[in-house]
Design a protein around this motif. Sequence first.
Motif, PDB file in Angstrom:
ATOM      1  N   VAL A  66       0.821  -1.002   0.214  1.00  0.00           N
ATOM      2  CA  VAL A  66       0.015  -0.066   0.054  1.00  0.00           C
ATOM      3  C   VAL A  66       0.539   0.957   0.172  1.00  0.00           C
ATOM      4  CG1 VAL A  66      -1.783   1.397   1.289  1.00  0.00           C
ATOM      5  CG2 VAL A  66      -1.905  -1.121   1.140  1.00  0.00           C
ATOM      6  N   GLY A  67       2.312   1.186   0.499  1.00  0.00           N
ATOM      7  CA  GLY A  67       2.857   2.118   0.686  1.00  0.00           C
ATOM      8  C   GLY A  67       3.895   2.623  -0.331  1.00  0.00           C
ATOM      9  N   SER A  68       3.858   1.794  -1.605  1.00  0.00           N
ATOM     10  CA  SER A  68       4.543   1.984  -2.938  1.00  0.00           C
ATOM     11  C   SER A  68       3.960   2.607  -3.888  1.00  0.00           C
ATOM     12  CB  SER A  68       5.191   0.349  -3.287  1.00  0.00           C
ATOM     13  OG  SER A  68       5.508  -0.420  -2.881  1.00  0.00           O
ATOM     14  N   VAL A  69       1.966   1.889  -4.026  1.00  0.00           N
ATOM     15  CA  VAL A  69       1.456   2.444  -4.526  1.00  0.00           C
ATOM     16  C   VAL A  69       0.509   3.534  -4.027  1.00  0.00           C
ATOM     17  CG1 VAL A  69      -1.083   1.982  -4.658  1.00  0.00           C
ATOM     18  CG2 VAL A  69      -0.287   0.043  -4.536  1.00  0.00           C
ATOM     19  N   LEU A  70       0.824   3.629  -2.413  1.00  0.00           N
ATOM     20  CA  LEU A  70       0.752   5.672  -2.756  1.00  0.00           C
ATOM     21  C   LEU A  70       1.672   6.738  -2.604  1.00  0.00           C
ATOM     22  CD1 LEU A  70      -1.097   5.092   1.217  1.00  0.00           C
ATOM     23  CD2 LEU A  70      -1.769   5.949  -1.169  1.00  0.00           C
ATOM     24  N   LEU A  71       2.942   5.719  -3.300  1.00  0.00           N
ATOM     25  CA  LEU A  71       3.845   7.074  -3.648  1.00  0.00           C
ATOM     26  C   LEU A  71       4.381   6.653  -4.808  1.00  0.00           C
ATOM     27  CD1 LEU A  71       6.905   5.895  -0.784  1.00  0.00           C
ATOM     28  CD2 LEU A  71       5.925   7.576  -1.224  1.00  0.00           C
ATOM     29  N   THR A  72       3.771   5.721  -5.401  1.00  0.00           N
ATOM     30  CA  THR A  72       3.085   5.989  -6.844  1.00  0.00           C
ATOM     31  C   THR A  72       2.098   6.885  -7.470  1.00  0.00           C
ATOM     32  OG1 THR A  72       4.727   3.631  -6.761  1.00  0.00           O
ATOM     33  CG2 THR A  72       3.193   4.221  -8.827  1.00  0.00           C
ATOM     34  N   VAL A  73       1.910   6.930  -6.619  1.00  0.00           N
ATOM     35  CA  VAL A  73      -0.087   7.805  -7.272  1.00  0.00           C
ATOM     36  C   VAL A  73       0.606   9.126  -6.981  1.00  0.00           C
ATOM     37  CG1 VAL A  73      -1.966   8.254  -6.654  1.00  0.00           C
ATOM     38  CG2 VAL A  73      -1.715   6.183  -7.206  1.00  0.00           C
ATOM     39  N   GLY A  74       1.332   9.379  -5.571  1.00  0.00           N
ATOM     40  CA  GLY A  74       1.623  10.951  -5.277  1.00  0.00           C
ATOM     41  C   GLY A  74       3.282  11.782  -6.363  1.00  0.00           C
ATOM     42  N   THR A  75       3.844   9.828  -7.058  1.00  0.00           N
ATOM     43  CA  THR A  75       4.400  10.665  -8.453  1.00  0.00           C
ATOM     44  C   THR A  75       4.350  11.420  -8.933  1.00  0.00           C
ATOM     45  OG1 THR A  75       6.264   9.428  -7.101  1.00  0.00           O
ATOM     46  CG2 THR A  75       6.599  10.209  -8.514  1.00  0.00           C
ATOM     47  N   LEU A  76       3.239  10.634  -9.428  1.00  0.00           N
ATOM     48  CA  LEU A  76       2.407  10.703 -10.711  1.00  0.00           C
ATOM     49  C   LEU A  76       1.402  11.681 -10.731  1.00  0.00           C
ATOM     50  CD1 LEU A  76       1.338   7.207 -11.700  1.00  0.00           C
ATOM     51  CD2 LEU A  76       2.589   8.187 -12.913  1.00  0.00           C
ATOM     52  N   ILE A  77       1.490  12.024  -9.680  1.00  0.00           N
ATOM     53  CA  ILE A  77       0.494  13.173  -9.385  1.00  0.00           C
ATOM     54  C   ILE A  77       1.943  14.509  -9.888  1.00  0.00           C
ATOM     55  CG2 ILE A  77      -0.483  15.226  -8.374  1.00  0.00           C
ATOM     56  CD1 ILE A  77      -2.120  12.736  -6.866  1.00  0.00           C
ATOM     57  N   VAL A  78       2.291  14.494  -8.952  1.00  0.00           N
ATOM     58  CA  VAL A  78       3.651  15.388  -9.090  1.00  0.00           C
ATOM     59  C   VAL A  78       4.346  15.839 -10.728  1.00  0.00           C
ATOM     60  CG1 VAL A  78       6.265  16.131  -8.265  1.00  0.00           C
ATOM     61  CG2 VAL A  78       4.276  15.495  -6.826  1.00  0.00           C
ATOM     62  N   THR A  79       3.918  14.271 -11.367  1.00  0.00           N
ATOM     63  CA  THR A  79       5.094  14.531 -12.944  1.00  0.00           C
ATOM     64  C   THR A  79       3.940  14.827 -13.682  1.00  0.00           C
ATOM     65  OG1 THR A  79       4.471  11.962 -13.022  1.00  0.00           O
ATOM     66  CG2 THR A  79       6.113  12.949 -12.313  1.00  0.00           C
ATOM     67  N   GLY A  80       2.516  15.149 -13.521  1.00  0.00           N
ATOM     68  CA  GLY A  80       1.127  15.175 -14.080  1.00  0.00           C
ATOM     69  C   GLY A  80       0.902  14.541 -14.656  1.00  0.00           C
ATOM     70  N   HIS A  81       0.723  13.392 -14.729  1.00  0.00           N
ATOM     71  CA  HIS A  81       0.739  12.097 -15.519  1.00  0.00           C
ATOM     72  C   HIS A  81      -0.537  11.259 -15.212  1.00  0.00           C
ATOM     73  CE1 HIS A  81       4.649  11.388 -16.515  1.00  0.00           C
ATOM     74  NE2 HIS A  81       4.191  10.692 -17.545  1.00  0.00           N
ATOM     75  N   ILE A  82      -1.348  12.480 -13.787  1.00  0.00           N
ATOM     76  CA  ILE A  82      -2.519  12.516 -13.350  1.00  0.00           C
ATOM     77  C   ILE A  82      -3.100  13.795 -13.487  1.00  0.00           C
ATOM     78  CG2 ILE A  82      -4.244  11.882 -11.298  1.00  0.00           C
ATOM     79  CD1 ILE A  82      -2.540   9.621 -10.327  1.00  0.00           C
ATOM     80  N   ASP A  83      -4.473  13.550 -13.886  1.00  0.00           N
ATOM     81  CA  ASP A  83      -5.186  15.015 -13.580  1.00  0.00           C
ATOM     82  C   ASP A  83      -4.780  16.564 -12.946  1.00  0.00           C
ATOM     83  OD1 ASP A  83      -6.756  17.051 -14.987  1.00  0.00           O
ATOM     84  OD2 ASP A  83      -8.548  16.781 -14.862  1.00  0.00           O
ATOM     85  N   THR A  84      -4.309  17.793 -13.395  1.00  0.00           N
ATOM     86  CA  THR A  84      -3.919  17.911 -11.863  1.00  0.00           C
ATOM     87  C   THR A  84      -5.223  18.643 -11.025  1.00  0.00           C
ATOM     88  OG1 THR A  84      -4.783  20.150 -13.313  1.00  0.00           O
ATOM     89  CG2 THR A  84      -1.725  19.463 -13.108  1.00  0.00           C
ATOM     90  N   LYS A  85      -6.306  18.728 -11.105  1.00  0.00           N
ATOM     91  CA  LYS A  85      -7.706  18.452 -10.506  1.00  0.00           C
ATOM     92  C   LYS A  85      -7.350  17.790  -9.246  1.00  0.00           C
ATOM     93  CE  LYS A  85     -11.076  15.740 -12.069  1.00  0.00           C
ATOM     94  NZ  LYS A  85     -11.825  15.300 -12.383  1.00  0.00           N
ATOM     95  N   TYR A  86      -6.219  16.933  -8.844  1.00  0.00           N
ATOM     96  CA  TYR A  86      -6.093  16.106  -7.573  1.00  0.00           C
ATOM     97  C   TYR A  86      -4.553  16.785  -6.881  1.00  0.00           C
ATOM     98  CZ  TYR A  86      -9.715  12.542  -9.677  1.00  0.00           C
ATOM     99  OH  TYR A  86     -10.829  12.396 -10.427  1.00  0.00           O
ATOM    100  N   SER A  87      -4.752  17.817  -7.764  1.00  0.00           N
ATOM    101  CA  SER A  87      -3.458  18.088  -6.637  1.00  0.00           C
ATOM    102  C   SER A  87      -3.148  18.833  -5.063  1.00  0.00           C
ATOM    103  CB  SER A  87      -2.952  19.546  -7.427  1.00  0.00           C
ATOM    104  OG  SER A  87      -3.655  20.542  -7.261  1.00  0.00           O
TER     105      SER A  87
END
Length: 113
Positions: free
Chosen positions: A49-70
């Motif tokens: 779960v920690g790996s998944v959360l870090l991956t999702v956080g990294t994807l938000i930082v890099t902009g691969h996930i929509d910025t409305k969730y920033s």
Amino acid sequence: MSRFRFGRTNNGYTQVPNDDSGFCDSQFEIPPQKIPWKAIALASFLFIVGSVLLTVGTLIVTGHIDTKYSDRLWPIILLGCIMFLPGAYHVRIAYYAYKEYPGYSFADIPEFE
């Protein structure tokens, strides 16, 4: 009334022979290790779960996930770090204990009752 008054000295113990040093081989044997399955399962859960959360956080930082969730960026990364670090540490100990590396044993992992 004392036991020694009537000459009774048998209290259930046997005397060690004088030629023996008082040690036996069985006291130096290491008992078999119990594997703490619950603790390893919890560590694996925290690691995944920690790996998944870090991956999702990294994807938000890099902009691969929509910025409305920033607005969820820092809580996700912080929670991911809090879960990842102890999970990775205990999974590593469990792996090394399983592979029987010197200095590692399942006794190093706290056990739940």
